[in-house]
Write an enzyme that holds these catalytic residues in place. Structure first.
Site, PDB file in Angstrom:
ATOM      1  N   HIS A 163     -15.967  -6.152  14.042  1.00 10.61           N
ATOM      2  CA  HIS A 163     -16.449  -6.052  12.669  1.00 10.61           C
ATOM      3  C   HIS A 163     -16.414  -4.599  12.211  1.00 10.61           C
ATOM      4  O   HIS A 163     -16.926  -3.712  12.886  1.00 10.61           O
ATOM      5  CB  HIS A 163     -17.879  -6.597  12.597  1.00 10.61           C
ATOM      6  CG  HIS A 163     -18.487  -6.495  11.250  1.00 10.61           C
ATOM      7  ND1 HIS A 163     -19.671  -5.850  11.028  1.00 10.61           N
ATOM      8  CD2 HIS A 163     -18.068  -6.954  10.045  1.00 10.61           C
ATOM      9  CE1 HIS A 163     -19.968  -5.917   9.743  1.00 10.61           C
ATOM     10  NE2 HIS A 163     -19.011  -6.582   9.127  1.00 10.61           N
ATOM     11  N   ASP A 206       4.629   0.128   5.183  1.00  8.12           N
ATOM     12  CA  ASP A 206       6.024  -0.134   4.850  1.00  8.12           C
ATOM     13  C   ASP A 206       6.941   0.622   5.805  1.00  8.12           C
ATOM     14  O   ASP A 206       6.485   1.335   6.703  1.00  8.12           O
ATOM     15  CB  ASP A 206       6.309   0.180   3.371  1.00  8.12           C
ATOM     16  CG  ASP A 206       6.118   1.642   2.993  1.00  8.12           C
ATOM     17  OD1 ASP A 206       6.257   2.546   3.850  1.00  8.12           O
ATOM     18  OD2 ASP A 206       5.828   1.900   1.809  1.00  8.12           O
ATOM     19  N   ARG A 249      -2.920   9.684  -1.787  1.00  7.34           N
ATOM     20  CA  ARG A 249      -1.984   9.598  -0.663  1.00  7.34           C
ATOM     21  C   ARG A 249      -2.532  10.183   0.635  1.00  7.34           C
ATOM     22  O   ARG A 249      -2.519   9.523   1.682  1.00  7.34           O
ATOM     23  CB  ARG A 249      -0.678  10.299  -1.044  1.00  7.34           C
ATOM     24  CG  ARG A 249       0.344  10.345   0.054  1.00  7.34           C
ATOM     25  CD  ARG A 249       1.573  11.115  -0.403  1.00  7.34           C
ATOM     26  NE  ARG A 249       2.480  11.333   0.693  1.00  7.34           N
ATOM     27  CZ  ARG A 249       3.349  12.317   0.728  1.00  7.34           C
ATOM     28  NH1 ARG A 249       3.443  13.176  -0.268  1.00  7.34           N
ATOM     29  NH2 ARG A 249       4.154  12.455   1.757  1.00  7.34           N
ATOM     30  N   TYR A 304       5.193   2.250  -1.648  1.00  5.56           N
ATOM     31  CA  TYR A 304       3.757   1.972  -1.744  1.00  5.56           C
ATOM     32  C   TYR A 304       3.385   0.595  -1.189  1.00  5.56           C
ATOM     33  O   TYR A 304       2.378   0.019  -1.571  1.00  5.56           O
ATOM     34  CB  TYR A 304       3.245   2.160  -3.184  1.00  5.56           C
ATOM     35  CG  TYR A 304       3.431   3.575  -3.654  1.00  5.56           C
ATOM     36  CD1 TYR A 304       2.554   4.574  -3.247  1.00  5.56           C
ATOM     37  CD2 TYR A 304       4.507   3.925  -4.467  1.00  5.56           C
ATOM     38  CE1 TYR A 304       2.738   5.890  -3.650  1.00  5.56           C
ATOM     39  CE2 TYR A 304       4.699   5.241  -4.872  1.00  5.56           C
ATOM     40  CZ  TYR A 304       3.811   6.222  -4.462  1.00  5.56           C
ATOM     41  OH  TYR A 304       3.999   7.523  -4.858  1.00  5.56           O
ATOM     42  N   GLY A 305       4.190   0.103  -0.264  1.00  6.01           N
ATOM     43  CA  GLY A 305       3.920  -1.175   0.381  1.00  6.01           C
ATOM     44  C   GLY A 305       3.009  -1.020   1.581  1.00  6.01           C
ATOM     45  O   GLY A 305       3.341  -1.460   2.683  1.00  6.01           O
ATOM     46  N   ASN A 306       1.870  -0.358   1.378  1.00  8.10           N
ATOM     47  CA  ASN A 306       0.920  -0.061   2.447  1.00  8.10           C
ATOM     48  C   ASN A 306      -0.465  -0.562   2.051  1.00  8.10           C
ATOM     49  O   ASN A 306      -0.889  -0.367   0.914  1.00  8.10           O
ATOM     50  CB  ASN A 306       0.828   1.457   2.682  1.00  8.10           C
ATOM     51  CG  ASN A 306       2.180   2.095   2.827  1.00  8.10           C
ATOM     52  OD1 ASN A 306       2.929   1.777   3.728  1.00  8.10           O
ATOM     53  ND2 ASN A 306       2.514   2.997   1.915  1.00  8.10           N
TER      54      ASN A 306
END
Length: 144
Positions: A22, A30, A109, A131-133
């Site tokens: 937890h 990306d 960033r 920006y595929g993070n």
């Protein structure tokens, strides 16, 4: 083989998701993400989009319902208000799949990289869209 487990999730990634506790965080990055230089364990899903990875992970992993920042993405450099198409897709997947959906929070960033350094693990995908993070915070099973 096992029933009801998305086939794109590798044995290492399944072990990682089960070992997380937890509040632990996992990064889905990306293809351009500097995963190996940040420090946490890196698992690769080359050729798999970040969106497919996010959906598969959310089918198994509960999100922390107590924290508003349970899903975080990286802000567009020089345009913090921009919402890249892939981030909008991430939100749609969270809304449709997560046990406790929430609005995605964005980080500058370098703040995103700092947060990623403290993650339990990083999954580097084959996602080519910028920006595929996304960072996800694990919750508990059975939290109402």
């Amino acid at each position: 083989m096992l029933h009801n487990i998305p086939p794109i999730l590798s044995p290492d990634l399944l072990h990682c998701l089960r070992a997380m506790g937890h509040g632990d965080e996992i990064v889905i990055g990306d293809a351009n993400f500097p995963a190996s230089s940040l420090g946490p364990k890196v698992m690769r899903l080359d050729g798999i989009p970040a969106t497919a990875t996010l959906e598969a992970v959310l089918r198994l992993m509960p999100l922390d319902r107590f924290m508003p920042d349970r899903a975080l993405t990286m802000q567009v450099v020089d345009d913090a208000a921009a919402v890249p198409e892939i981030v909008a897709e991430f939100q749609q997947i969270l809304d449709a799949t997560a046990d406790h959906p929430a609005p995605i929070v964005s980080l500058e960033r370098f703040a995103f990289y700092d947060r990623a350094r403290t993650a339990f693990a990083i999954v580097q995908t084959g996602e080519t869209r910028l920006y595929g993070n996304i960072i996800l915070k694990k919750g508990v099973i059975g939290s109402a």
